[in-house]
Write an enzyme that holds these catalytic residues in place. Structure first.
Site, PDB file in Angstrom:
ATOM      1  N   GLU A 135     -10.870  -8.228 -14.589  1.00  0.00           N
ATOM      2  CA  GLU A 135     -11.939  -7.585 -13.810  1.00  0.00           C
ATOM      3  C   GLU A 135     -12.144  -6.133 -14.246  1.00  0.00           C
ATOM      4  OE1 GLU A 135     -13.983  -9.274 -12.204  1.00  0.00           O
ATOM      5  OE2 GLU A 135     -12.850 -11.122 -11.984  1.00  0.00           O
ATOM      6  N   HIS A 138     -14.434  -5.940 -17.186  1.00  0.00           N
ATOM      7  CA  HIS A 138     -15.870  -5.945 -16.876  1.00  0.00           C
ATOM      8  C   HIS A 138     -16.371  -4.528 -16.580  1.00  0.00           C
ATOM      9  CE1 HIS A 138     -16.469 -10.167 -17.123  1.00  0.00           C
ATOM     10  NE2 HIS A 138     -15.755 -10.498 -16.058  1.00  0.00           N
ATOM     11  N   CYS A 150      -8.146 -14.807 -25.099  1.00  0.00           N
ATOM     12  CA  CYS A 150      -8.489 -13.426 -24.723  1.00  0.00           C
ATOM     13  C   CYS A 150      -8.462 -13.272 -23.208  1.00  0.00           C
ATOM     14  CB  CYS A 150      -9.870 -13.091 -25.269  1.00  0.00           C
ATOM     15  SG  CYS A 150     -10.438 -11.450 -24.811  1.00  0.00           S
TER      16      CYS A 150
END
Lengths: 186, 447
Positions: A135, A138, A150
């Site tokens: 997260e 991102h 990955c």
């Protein structure tokens, strides 16, 4: 010394978590994003995001509140919660982040092995760390990656989380470096 | 999913936003519309690979939008979404061209798999379309062969330029393997996973070139009954090889220049810009510098194409490659035709080495193919190679082209005991054409 050394990522636990998990987060962030981190409780709860019809918590308003609550010096901020999260279009999510933004959230609700007695703490910690790194990726503008190993590969289920590594692939490392260069030049 | 373009049509803001955010994290380019009419407006100026379309909306329903969009955008995958479970609505949507149906809220894995499936099937459809086109042209691609100095230089050059995305111009005489060089550049480039789409600018009538290259929108002209993709669109993510670029009309030169400058193009009759996501390799056997002087070729287009250029050497300048090429073609054709010819005699090879091959590798290839078909022995002999026969030249000569053709056809027929299939193959015309020429020239089988 990396370009991001002066920046700090805030980890904001909502609720009580195993100290071993909390201790593992900082080194993992340092290893992947070359930046420091601090534990700063920013939210008492996420009850404001509760949806009684779904008996789940909507992650999007939590991100909005996190962004607004985070101190100005915070580079990124990630809330760690135990509640089961959703976004309106999906039945559930492990976490959510503002793409190229500041805030992210990770839920541990679906990262336990329900059949494992006693719970396997090491596996749980590994999964949670992977979700946190994913997260946060991102927020560094990294999209989902096709490379199954990955950390930015999308996980549909807990088996997917276990399958991928806790590392960025070569391609995502280059994109991360580009993003860090862009951020430090701003 | 890097460049997948998705249009979300839903009248609920929160659904549009959450689905949009999720897809953007997946690397999709997302646009959103809150109604059917807004979606139709967006589609006038943009193209999408996938549309996620809510069935139940205020005003124009999702089914109505589906019917309107499918007519003009047959390749776009439309997934119907709804909060209301209704099998009959789903069936109606599928009958009208929707590719799938999802019930809100979706399981993340369900949506993820669906998007992946759509992208795979679109890539497959694009590849199939290209393969069908390629099959039509009966193009035969071989790996490039050559040990000579000039060919080693070419191989090194290809290795250097392949990783770049620059436009390349390959010059050289007819039959020197310009197409193979283009294919070699593509196969070693980062676009090698994408399609290699070739287009022979000189093989298609000028009035059809525009539609062939750019595609057309349904209704763009009288015969445009369906929306059709052009070569530029088929080459998405890969390489577009423009053979015989010197033959292209001035009008098409302007259109191509615009594509190279703006990196977008439009289908004929289309209003939506399409991203030009391909590398261009052009080839010509013409002297483009002279064509520019004569105002047959635009100088600005030449400089756009001529970023990297090299010349394929003629076969007479790399004669040491002849034995290797000849053996390669012999092996290939004897295997394809199941003929007994397995080796090349020393005399035949000597004659091949002495000849200048004005038609280059293509002429050599044709000569070997013919020799394999008519050869009776295990070794290819000098008399199997038509180019070396004085009697052939004598037979084929005549005062007019018509007379030459008549004599040549008769010579080939006699040589093959009037075997029509074998003769038509050597003459490279189909059997019905051969029959009509026999009739027209009043040729008769010897008694």
């Amino acid at each position: 010394m990396s370009a991001l050394d002066e920046h700090t990522i805030i980890i904001s636990p909502v609720g009580v978590f195993d100290p071993k998990l909390l201790a593992a987060i900082g080194p993992a962030i340092r290893r992947t994003y070359q930046t420091g981190s601090q534990m700063v409780p920013l939210l008492d709860d996420i009850d404001f995001a509760f949806d009684p019809e779904r008996s789940q918590y909507c992650s999007t308003p939590v991100l909005t509140k996190l962004s607004a609550t985070a101190p100005k010096w915070a580079f990124k901020v990630l809330a760690l919660v135990e509640q089961d999260l959703f976004i309106p279009i999906l039945t559930h999510v492990f976490g959510e982040a503002q793409l190229g933004g500041k805030a992210a959230i990770v839920s541990t609700a679906r990262l336990y092995d329900k059949l494992s007695r006693p719970p396997d703490l090491d596996t749980f910690i590994k999964r949670t760390i992977k979700e946190i790194l994913h997260e946060l990726g991102h927020t560094f503008n990294l999209h989902h990656c096709r490379d199954h190993n990955c950390i930015m590969h999308y996980s549909n289920c807990i088996a997917d989380v276990d399958r991928r590594s806790d590392q960025l692939c070569r391609y995502c490392r280059i994109l991360l470096a580009d993003e860090i260069k862009r951020l430090t030049q701003q | 999913m890097g460049s997948t373009k998705v249009l979300i049509v839903d009248d609920e803001l929160i659904m549009r936003e959450s689905l949009g955010d999720w897809l953007e994290q997946d690397g999709c380019h997302v646009e959103k519309a809150c109604s059917g009419s807004e979606a139709l407006d967006l589609l006038k100026n943009a193209r999408f690979d996938i549309m996620l379309l809510d069935i139940k909306m205020e005003g124009m329903s999702g089914l109505e939008v589906l019917k309107r969009v499918k007519g003009s955008e047959p390749d776009m995958a439309i997934v119907m979404i709804t909060a209301y479970a209704s099998v009959s609505t789903a069936i109606e949507a599928m009958k009208n061209g929707a590719c799938d149906y999802l019930l809100k809220p979706f399981d993340p894995s369900e949506l993820s798999l669906l998007i992946e499936k759509i992208i795979d099937s679109q890539a497959q459809a694009s590849e199939n379309l290209y393969l069908r086109e390629e099959f039509k042209e009966k193009t035969r691609f071989e790996s490039m062969i050559g040990q000579s100095g000039p060919m080693q230089t070419i191989f090194n050059l290809i290795a250097d330029i392949a990783p770049t995305d620059s436009t390349a111009l390959i010059t050289g005489e007819t039959g020197t393997g310009k197409g193979l060089a283009a294919k070699a550049i593509h196969s070693q480039s980062p676009r090698s996973q994408g399609p290699f789409v070739s287009f022979n600018c000189g093989a298609i009538p000028e009035q059809l070139v525009e539609s062939e290259l750019f595609g057309h929108q349904k209704g763009a002209f009288t015969d445009a009954r369906e929306t059709r993709k052009g070569r530029l669109e088929m080459a998405r993510g890969g390489t577009l090889f423009l053979d015989e670029i010197g033959e292209i009309s001035m009008r098409m030169q302007i259109d191509l220049l615009r594509v190279l400058e703006d990196r977008v193009f439009f289908r004929v009759g289309g209003t939506q810009p399409i991203e030009a996501d391909f590398r261009i390799i052009a080839a010509t056997n013409k002297n483009l510098a002279e064509a520019i002087k004569a105002r047959f070729f635009r100088e600005d287009l030449f400089y756009r194409l001529n970023v990297i250029s090299f010349e394929m050497p003629p076969l007479r300048r790399r004669k040491e490659d002849i034995p290797l090429l000849a053996k390669h073609f012999l092996f290939q054709f004897s295997r394809e035709t199941n003929r007994p010819v397995r080796t090349i005699s020393r005399d035949a090879m000597d004659e091949m080495m002495l000849y200048d091959w004005p038609g280059n590798i293509r002429e050599l290839e044709n000569a070997i193919e013919r020799a394999v078909v008519i050869g009776k022995e295990k070794q290819l002999m000098p008399h199997d190679l038509p180019i070396f026969h004085p009697d052939h030249i004598q037979h084929a000569s005549g005062d007019s082209i018509r007379e030459m053709e008549k004599n040549h056809i008769k010579y080939i027929l006699d040589k093959n005991q009037w075997n029509i299939a074998g003769s038509s193959k050597i003459l490279k015309i189909d059997r019905s054409t051969l029959y009509s020429k026999i009739k027209s020239y009043k040729l008769q089988k010897p008694a």
